[in-house]
Design an enzyme around this catalytic site. Structure first.
Site, PDB file in Angstrom:
ATOM      1  N   LEU A 150     -15.402 -29.367  54.863  1.00  0.00           N
ATOM      2  CA  LEU A 150     -14.985 -29.051  53.449  1.00  0.00           C
ATOM      3  C   LEU A 150     -14.330 -27.702  53.419  1.00  0.00           C
ATOM      4  CD1 LEU A 150     -14.751 -31.213  51.419  1.00  0.00           C
ATOM      5  CD2 LEU A 150     -16.748 -30.417  50.145  1.00  0.00           C
ATOM      6  N   ARG A 173     -21.665 -28.170  58.206  1.00  0.00           N
ATOM      7  CA  ARG A 173     -22.989 -27.470  58.888  1.00  0.00           C
ATOM      8  C   ARG A 173     -24.040 -27.136  57.786  1.00  0.00           C
ATOM      9  NH1 ARG A 173     -20.017 -23.287  62.685  1.00  0.00           N
ATOM     10  NH2 ARG A 173     -18.890 -23.113  60.601  1.00  0.00           N
ATOM     11  N   ILE A 228      -6.799 -36.108  60.753  1.00  0.00           N
ATOM     12  CA  ILE A 228      -5.775 -35.160  60.732  1.00  0.00           C
ATOM     13  C   ILE A 228      -6.303 -33.657  61.364  1.00  0.00           C
ATOM     14  CG2 ILE A 228      -4.487 -36.027  58.815  1.00  0.00           C
ATOM     15  CD1 ILE A 228      -6.635 -33.794  57.435  1.00  0.00           C
ATOM     16  N   ARG A 230      -8.058 -32.870  65.273  1.00  0.00           N
ATOM     17  CA  ARG A 230      -7.590 -32.937  66.755  1.00  0.00           C
ATOM     18  C   ARG A 230      -8.186 -34.038  67.238  1.00  0.00           C
ATOM     19  NH1 ARG A 230      -4.541 -29.229  65.239  1.00  0.00           N
ATOM     20  NH2 ARG A 230      -4.574 -27.232  65.875  1.00  0.00           N
ATOM     21  N   GLU A 259      -1.998 -35.918  73.795  1.00  0.00           N
ATOM     22  CA  GLU A 259      -0.774 -35.804  73.212  1.00  0.00           C
ATOM     23  C   GLU A 259       0.265 -35.493  74.043  1.00  0.00           C
ATOM     24  OE1 GLU A 259      -0.927 -33.631  69.593  1.00  0.00           O
ATOM     25  OE2 GLU A 259      -2.617 -34.654  68.783  1.00  0.00           O
ATOM     26  N   HIS A 277       1.299 -36.340  65.142  1.00  0.00           N
ATOM     27  CA  HIS A 277       1.135 -34.782  64.879  1.00  0.00           C
ATOM     28  C   HIS A 277       2.062 -34.223  64.124  1.00  0.00           C
ATOM     29  CE1 HIS A 277      -1.604 -31.498  66.420  1.00  0.00           C
ATOM     30  NE2 HIS A 277      -1.173 -31.066  65.157  1.00  0.00           N
TER      31      HIS A 277
HETATM   32  C1  8YV Z   1       1.074 -27.780  63.947  1.00  0.00           C
HETATM   33  C2  8YV Z   1      -1.515 -27.937  63.631  1.00  0.00           C
HETATM   34  O1  8YV Z   1       1.212 -29.201  64.281  1.00  0.00           O
HETATM   35  O2  8YV Z   1      -1.831 -26.070  61.997  1.00  0.00           O
HETATM   36  C3  8YV Z   1      -2.332 -26.644  63.163  1.00  0.00           C
HETATM   37  O3  8YV Z   1      -3.361 -26.614  63.437  1.00  0.00           O
HETATM   38  O4  8YV Z   1      -1.909 -28.658  64.370  1.00  0.00           O
HETATM   39  C4  8YV Z   1      -0.100 -28.045  63.266  1.00  0.00           C
HETATM   40  O5  8YV Z   1       0.242 -27.179  62.069  1.00  0.00           O
HETATM   41  C5  8YV Z   1       1.336 -27.304  65.189  1.00  0.00           C
HETATM   42  O6  8YV Z   1       0.543 -26.488  65.481  1.00  0.00           O
HETATM   43  C6  8YV Z   1       2.566 -26.785  65.077  1.00  0.00           C
HETATM   44  O7  8YV Z   1       3.241 -27.040  66.481  1.00  0.00           O
END
Ligand code: 8YV
Length: 311
Positions: A150, A173, A228, A230, A259, A277
């Protein structure tokens, strides 16, 4: 000079070339050769969610002073090594929060209301041969949303989901004070008590594969996973088998373990929506992120306070 760790944004690359002495290599073989030739010229590295500054690169650049990440996530930066070497680190928080949270809601709606499948149904001409078979049994409004993490993005997702009358449960946590959301001390318990489970926490050794077989089974055949964060937050093999076997109700995925490679078993599943992504992927936001990277580099080299320091 500034080293750009991988192709990431044309505007940023052009501005780095205009304002700094920009170095870049895109293949591993270039990297070794390059580091031999240029290692004493690089004072800054620009990374992102794909490539950043790992221990090997940091050790190979004796003159490195700052890593400026074109991302909010810093899992591609060896923070311990940066602290050890006195290398400063900046990222791009806040400016991308709304885009990422918007996409999380978009994925919830797309999965639950089968937006992509319905769109294809019309485009294919099938509607002329018969009405679309309702595939989604439940409405989105009012479904319980469980959020892992959060922080800024997690809170932004929660506020958006509340507008759809969704009760908000969460795991982090530690329990956060003065929140009207229900806290669960484990991800499995959260997954057992929500319809839609959202991954919105940073990727660390502790959160790698935080979505495992046990969590997926707890979310169950009516549950939907939204990632949204990793790719490595999720045990992707377990996710794929659960979706293929119907043990998980659906998934909206913007990130993947390897990816741009996405498990092709997912391609035929209509209860799965796949994105490349693009959480922060609006031109508007990526320019603001790029300006933050450039502003941090300029501040550093002009001995002014950094705009968004992490270390
Ligand atoms: C971007 C991201 O996709 O901010 C992050 O952690 O994963 C994204 O904003 C990426 O880093 C841009 O290339």
């Amino acid at each position: 000079g500034v080293l750009m760790a991988c192709p990431m944004n044309t505007y940023l690359e052009q501005e780095l070339e205009r304002r700094f002495n920009l170095f870049k290599f895109w293949t591993v073989s270039d990297k070794t050769q390059f580091l031999k030739a240029q290692q004493n010229n690089i004072r800054a590295v620009v990374g992102n969610a794909t490539a950043g500054a790992d221990a090997e690169l940091i050790d190979a650049l004796p003159k490195l002073e700052i890593v400026s990440s074109f991302s909010v996530g810093l899992d591609k930066v060896d923070m311990v090594k940066c602290k050890e070497k006195g290398v400063r680190v900046t990222n791009t928080p806040d400016v991308l929060t709304d885009d990422v949270a918007d996409l999380a809601i978009g994925l919830m709606l797309a999965v639950l209301r089968r937006l992509c499948e319905s769109d294809r149904y019309v485009r294919s001409g099938k509607w002329k041969k018969g009405d679309y078979k309702l595939t989604t049994k439940v409405r989105f409004t009012g479904k319980t949303v469980g959020i892992i993490g959060l922080g800024r993005i997690g809170m932004a997702v929660a506020k958006r989901a509340e507008a759809f009358s969704c009760p908000i449960n969460y795991y982090s946590r530690t329990e956060k004070p003065n929140l009207k959301y229900k806290y669960y001390p484990s991800v499995v318990e959260l997954a057992s008590n929500c319809h839609i489970l959202v991954v919105a926490c940073p990727l660390t050794e502790e959160t790698r594969h935080i979505i495992n077989r046990e969590v997926i089974d707890a979310l169950g055949p009516k549950g939907v996973l939204i990632n949204i964060g990793r790719g490595p937050h999720v045990d992707e093999r377990e996710l794929v088998s659960a979706l293929v076997e119907g043990r998980l109700g659906g998934a909206g995925l913007d990130v993947f373990e390897n990816e741009p490679h996405v498990p092709e078993e997912l391609f035929g599943l209509e209860n799965v929506v796949l994105m490349p992504h693009v959480g922060s992927g609006t031109v508007e936001t990526r320019k603001t992120m790029a300006d933050l990277v450039l502003g941090n580099l300029e501040a550093h080299f002009l001995n002014k306070p950094l705009l968004t320091p992490v270390v």
